[in-house]
Design a protein around this motif. Sequence first.
Motif, PDB file in Angstrom:
ATOM      1  N   ARG A   1       0.834  -1.211   0.000  1.00 41.34           N
ATOM      2  CA  ARG A   1       0.000   0.000   0.000  1.00 41.34           C
ATOM      3  C   ARG A   1       0.864   1.254   0.000  1.00 41.34           C
ATOM      4  O   ARG A   1       0.595   2.194  -0.765  1.00 41.34           O
ATOM      5  CB  ARG A   1      -0.919  -0.024   1.216  1.00 41.34           C
ATOM      6  CG  ARG A   1      -1.795   1.220   1.348  1.00 41.34           C
ATOM      7  CD  ARG A   1      -2.674   1.110   2.575  1.00 41.34           C
ATOM      8  NE  ARG A   1      -3.268   2.387   2.940  1.00 41.34           N
ATOM      9  CZ  ARG A   1      -3.952   2.605   4.052  1.00 41.34           C
ATOM     10  NH1 ARG A   1      -4.125   1.610   4.915  1.00 41.34           N
ATOM     11  NH2 ARG A   1      -4.456   3.794   4.313  1.00 41.34           N
ATOM     12  N   MET A   2       1.910   1.283   0.819  1.00 41.58           N
ATOM     13  CA  MET A   2       2.769   2.459   0.882  1.00 41.58           C
ATOM     14  C   MET A   2       3.559   2.646  -0.407  1.00 41.58           C
ATOM     15  O   MET A   2       3.808   3.776  -0.835  1.00 41.58           O
ATOM     16  CB  MET A   2       3.721   2.355   2.077  1.00 41.58           C
ATOM     17  CG  MET A   2       3.111   2.846   3.375  1.00 41.58           C
ATOM     18  SD  MET A   2       4.365   3.166   4.638  1.00 41.58           S
ATOM     19  CE  MET A   2       4.613   1.519   5.252  1.00 41.58           C
TER      20      MET A   2
ATOM     21  N   GLN B   1       2.598   2.113  -3.357  1.00 43.12           N
ATOM     22  CA  GLN B   1       1.740   2.662  -4.407  1.00 43.12           C
ATOM     23  C   GLN B   1       1.404   4.132  -4.185  1.00 43.12           C
ATOM     24  O   GLN B   1       0.971   4.823  -5.109  1.00 43.12           O
ATOM     25  CB  GLN B   1       0.443   1.847  -4.476  1.00 43.12           C
ATOM     26  CG  GLN B   1       0.667   0.405  -4.950  1.00 43.12           C
ATOM     27  CD  GLN B   1      -0.591  -0.444  -4.811  1.00 43.12           C
ATOM     28  OE1 GLN B   1      -1.666   0.073  -4.497  1.00 43.12           O
ATOM     29  NE2 GLN B   1      -0.455  -1.740  -5.045  1.00 43.12           N
ATOM     30  N   GLU B   2       1.604   4.614  -2.953  1.00 41.38           N
ATOM     31  CA  GLU B   2       1.313   6.011  -2.659  1.00 41.38           C
ATOM     32  C   GLU B   2       2.421   6.911  -3.212  1.00 41.38           C
ATOM     33  O   GLU B   2       3.571   6.498  -3.368  1.00 41.38           O
ATOM     34  CB  GLU B   2       1.193   6.223  -1.147  1.00 41.38           C
ATOM     35  CG  GLU B   2       0.058   5.438  -0.495  1.00 41.38           C
ATOM     36  CD  GLU B   2      -1.313   5.953  -0.896  1.00 41.38           C
ATOM     37  OE1 GLU B   2      -1.412   7.152  -1.250  1.00 41.38           O
ATOM     38  OE2 GLU B   2      -2.281   5.167  -0.855  1.00 41.38           O
ATOM     39  N   HIS B   3       2.054   8.175  -3.473  1.00 40.34           N
ATOM     40  CA  HIS B   3       3.027   9.111  -4.041  1.00 40.34           C
ATOM     41  C   HIS B   3       4.134   9.450  -3.036  1.00 40.34           C
ATOM     42  O   HIS B   3       5.313   9.469  -3.372  1.00 40.34           O
ATOM     43  CB  HIS B   3       2.319  10.397  -4.482  1.00 40.34           C
ATOM     44  CG  HIS B   3       3.259  11.434  -5.021  1.00 40.34           C
ATOM     45  ND1 HIS B   3       3.954  11.268  -6.205  1.00 40.34           N
ATOM     46  CD2 HIS B   3       3.642  12.636  -4.518  1.00 40.34           C
ATOM     47  CE1 HIS B   3       4.712  12.329  -6.417  1.00 40.34           C
ATOM     48  NE2 HIS B   3       4.545  13.173  -5.405  1.00 40.34           N
TER      49      HIS B   3
END
Length: 405
Positions: A291-292, A294-296
């Motif tokens: 999840r992290m 994939q974050e900007h």
Amino acid sequence: MYPRNIQNFAREALGDTPVLLLNGARQTGKSTLAQSLDAGRRYLTLDDPVVLAAAQSDPFGFIDGLDGPVCLDEVQRAPGIFLAIKAAVDKVRQPGRFLLTGSANVLLLPQMADSLAGRMEVLELWPLAQCEIAARPRSIVDELFAGDFADRYPFDRDDFIERLTAGGYPEALERRSGRRRQVWFDSYLATILQRDVRDLAQIEGLTELPRLLQLLAARSGGLLNMAELSRSTGLAQTTLRRYMGLLEVLFLIRQVPAWSSNLGKRLQKSPKLFLSDYGLMAHLQTLDANRMAQEHGLPGDLVEAFVHAELAKHQTWAAEATRLMHYRTSTGVEVDFVLENRRGQVLGIEVKAARTLSSKSFSGLRHLRDTVPEQFQRGVLFYSGEEVVQFDAQLVALPLAMFWA
């Protein structure tokens, strides 16, 4: 076994102090470290029901029956044992006679700590620091005060995310998949919030504690506001303070007090609250590596919790004795952390999850420098780049990778 940087301090304490207590959260490696310090020392754990029954029913008889150097594991399970150890030490004051480990902070339990005042040294064992995981002994605290930096520290974002989600508990680090670590964290919390809370508070595991801990994970790095937290949880402030005290005794949370220059400035006096392990914090926030990735950007509160925990760990073995605090004025100017040594020298530390910085990023550090120019030693800004950049003679940007590179 991971090398522990506090090991030499423990050996020194056993050489001149009757009682040494290794204090820290469960599963940080206290028992392993204790047994490695002296192979010939008798080892007893109060997790053994028979040993616990003997220690609880007749603490003085139990201690009198022990010959030679002994290691007593999980001593917080039998509080009465501390007075018995005091009596034994007063009869025969022999260095290194008792090596104790405890999973509850005796400094927050006066009935335990006061009984051994002047006879016991306490060393706090945190989850593994990044330099211990990498088997590279060093002291970041001493390096920051000395200005001892390399020119650059290679930073890999995916590698850092893995470090954030894994945390520092040795057993969690052995789990090679995120899913297996989640299972471990769930089991760890269930054990502590049921058995250890029952032992300390003489009540069954409190149903409100898991939810409270999750709320605290979401507020990690923020100012502690008991009134707001009471409204959010629906708990009376008296009950809430009791629960918070339990979580702090069990090393799950930690308060960072406000720093004051004693110059009459209008400063915010509230402490900042942190979860003690950033891997556990990520777990409670349901943040996993995928999840992290994939974050900007990176979650700023988790990165700040990472720096807090690493600094606190390095404090325990640094040659430079320091206090860790935070700085915030009534107008909102803040510095994430302040390290002050015994000479009154001040080191300001800011944390940014970004890769790019500007001169404005140092505004809080400049304010701190202007407030106490004679005490101010250096201002450090940790960021997710690779280059060490000197913004002026006292302000420097350092890569987060300094903690493990």
